[in-house]
Design a protein around this motif. Structure first.
Motif, short mmCIF file in Angstrom:
data_model
loop_
_atom_site.label_atom_id
_atom_site.label_comp_id
_atom_site.label_asym_id
_atom_site.label_seq_id
_atom_site.Cartn_x
_atom_site.Cartn_y
_atom_site.Cartn_z
N PRO A 287 33.26 44.91 40.13
CA PRO A 287 34.40 44.97 39.20
C PRO A 287 35.27 43.72 39.18
CG PRO A 287 34.81 46.32 41.13
CD PRO A 287 33.37 45.92 41.19
N THR A 288 35.25 42.91 40.25
CA THR A 288 36.11 41.73 40.27
C THR A 288 35.34 40.43 40.09
OG1 THR A 288 35.98 41.65 42.69
CG2 THR A 288 37.83 42.86 41.72
N SER A 289 34.05 40.50 39.77
CA SER A 289 33.25 39.30 39.59
C SER A 289 33.77 38.48 38.42
CB SER A 289 31.79 39.67 39.34
OG SER A 289 31.00 38.52 39.11
N GLY A 290 34.09 37.22 38.65
CA GLY A 290 34.57 36.34 37.59
C GLY A 290 36.00 36.58 37.18
N VAL A 291 36.73 37.40 37.92
CA VAL A 291 38.11 37.75 37.57
C VAL A 291 39.07 36.87 38.37
CG1 VAL A 291 39.81 39.62 37.48
CG2 VAL A 291 37.39 40.11 37.08
N ASP A 292 40.16 36.41 37.73
CA ASP A 292 41.12 35.55 38.43
C ASP A 292 41.97 36.38 39.41
OD1 ASP A 292 43.07 36.86 36.91
OD2 ASP A 292 43.25 35.24 35.46
N ILE A 293 42.84 35.70 40.14
CA ILE A 293 43.61 36.35 41.21
C ILE A 293 44.47 37.48 40.67
CG2 ILE A 293 45.42 36.01 42.92
CD1 ILE A 293 44.33 33.20 43.38
N THR A 294 45.16 37.23 39.55
CA THR A 294 46.01 38.26 38.98
C THR A 294 45.19 39.47 38.54
OG1 THR A 294 47.58 36.58 38.20
CG2 THR A 294 47.71 38.76 37.18
N GLY A 295 44.05 39.20 37.91
CA GLY A 295 43.17 40.28 37.48
C GLY A 295 42.62 41.07 38.64
N ARG A 296 42.32 40.39 39.75
CA ARG A 296 41.80 41.09 40.94
C ARG A 296 42.85 42.05 41.50
NH1 ARG A 296 37.53 38.14 44.32
NH2 ARG A 296 36.44 36.90 42.77
N GLN A 297 44.09 41.59 41.54
CA GLN A 297 45.16 42.47 42.03
C GLN A 297 45.29 43.69 41.14
OE1 GLN A 297 48.40 39.63 42.08
NE2 GLN A 297 48.15 39.25 44.27
N LEU A 298 45.19 43.49 39.84
CA LEU A 298 45.29 44.60 38.90
C LEU A 298 44.14 45.59 39.11
CD1 LEU A 298 46.50 45.95 36.36
CD2 LEU A 298 45.07 44.42 34.98
N ILE A 299 42.93 45.08 39.24
CA ILE A 299 41.77 45.96 39.42
C ILE A 299 41.85 46.71 40.75
CG2 ILE A 299 39.26 45.96 39.79
CD1 ILE A 299 39.12 43.71 37.67
N ARG A 300 42.30 46.03 41.81
CA ARG A 300 42.49 46.71 43.09
C ARG A 300 43.44 47.89 42.94
NH1 ARG A 300 44.46 41.82 46.05
NH2 ARG A 300 42.70 40.42 45.76
#
Length: 294
Positions: free
Chosen positions: A153-166
């Motif tokens: 789910p976090t492949s290729g996602v920036d730091i902000t996006g990773r925090q959101l997905i988490r």
């Protein structure tokens, strides 16, 4: 979700070899393993898209390939990539999925949740890699799933996006969903997983909480000069010291050995920075159990 003695063969190749594990409601279970370890095939059986050669998989009390239509109404699946027409518009695709599942999920609100509220009219081809991942996650959420299979789910996602997905993943589990997360992003798995299942060569080689998998494997990490003589340090403190690159070193031992280590470094004029002591990181557990494969 329960997997018991699962076997999947492709001709003479045994892709999944008597695999057993479970994933509980209200928890995030991270499924890890080197490429070709059998994890994707196992999850395809659990999703109902592939049949097992032998053994069983039950998801929400259902045999997936026999009750796939019923399971799909309660299951969210996030693919790693693909599955969209390049010309498809974000808002249209999301509304379609919401209507198909008929769980009274508002498409616009769902896209806002995953950070795509301003991209409703954009075509799939115009999305960045991270935005494509977030769209895939949104479609998995359209089912208000009781079980969710999320592939990278976090492949290729920036730091902000990773925090959101988490945050979304943790909220899913908090609301009672059984979240099964397949990933190579070990740092991400370490941040969200309640349990970890590690595959290697078609078998499960570890299954437990992070604390259980790291128990008995304490370490010290620090940075020093790239030319540090690890053999001399190891001999002096009577513990194995190894370089992991970029001036970072790992000592196979717990915090009780910190004073001895720092005293030796100071005596020999070696710098020390970023010192930490504690249990192994998930990456180290993974490498230890899979023989260094990635």
């Amino acid at each position: 979700m329960f997997v018991e003695e699962l076997v999947v063969r492709y001709g003479d190749l045994v892709a999944v070899d008597h695999v057993s594990f479970s994933a509980a409601a209200g928890e995030v279970t991270a499924v890890l393993g080197p490429n070709g370890a059998g994890k994707t095939t196992t999850l395809e059986v659990c999703e109902g898209y592939r049949r097992a050669t032998s053994g069983t998989a039950t998801v929400l009390g259902l045999i997936p390939h026999r009750r796939q239509a019923e399971l799909s109404r309660r299951m969210g699946v996030m693919l790693q990539e693909g599955g969209f027409s390049p010309a498809a518009r974000v808002g249209d695709v999301t509304r379609l999925f919401c209507e198909l599942h008929d769980k009274r999920v508002d498409a616009a609100e769902l896209l806002q949740t995953v950070g795509l509220g301003e991209r409703l009219r954009s075509s799939y081809r115009r999305l960045s890699g991270g935005e494509k991942q977030r769209l895939s996650l949104a479609l998995a959420l359209a089912a208000r799933p009781d079980v969710a299979f999320l592939d990278e789910p976090t492949s290729g996602v920036d730091i902000t996006g990773r925090q959101l997905i988490r945050s979304i993943v943790r909220d899913l589990a908090h609301n009672g969903c059984a979240v099964v997360l397949a990933t190579h992003e070990l740092d991400e798995a370490e941040k969200v997983a309640d349990r970890v299942v590690i595959f290697d060569r078609g078998r499960v080689v570890a299954d437990g909480t992070l604390d259980e998998l790291r128990s008995g494997h304490d370490e010290i990490r620090f940075r020093s000069s790239a030319t540090l003589d690890v053999h001399a340090v190891s001999a002096a403190i009577q513990l194995a010291v190894r370089s992991v690159g970029d001036g970072e070193f790992v000592v196979d031992g717990g915090a009780v050995h910190v004073a001895t280590l720092t005293a030796w470094l100071a005596e020999h004029g070696e710098p020390i920075a970023d010192l930490s002591a504690g249990r192994q990181r998930l990456e180290d557990v993974f490498l230890r159990l899979t023989g260094g494969q990635s």
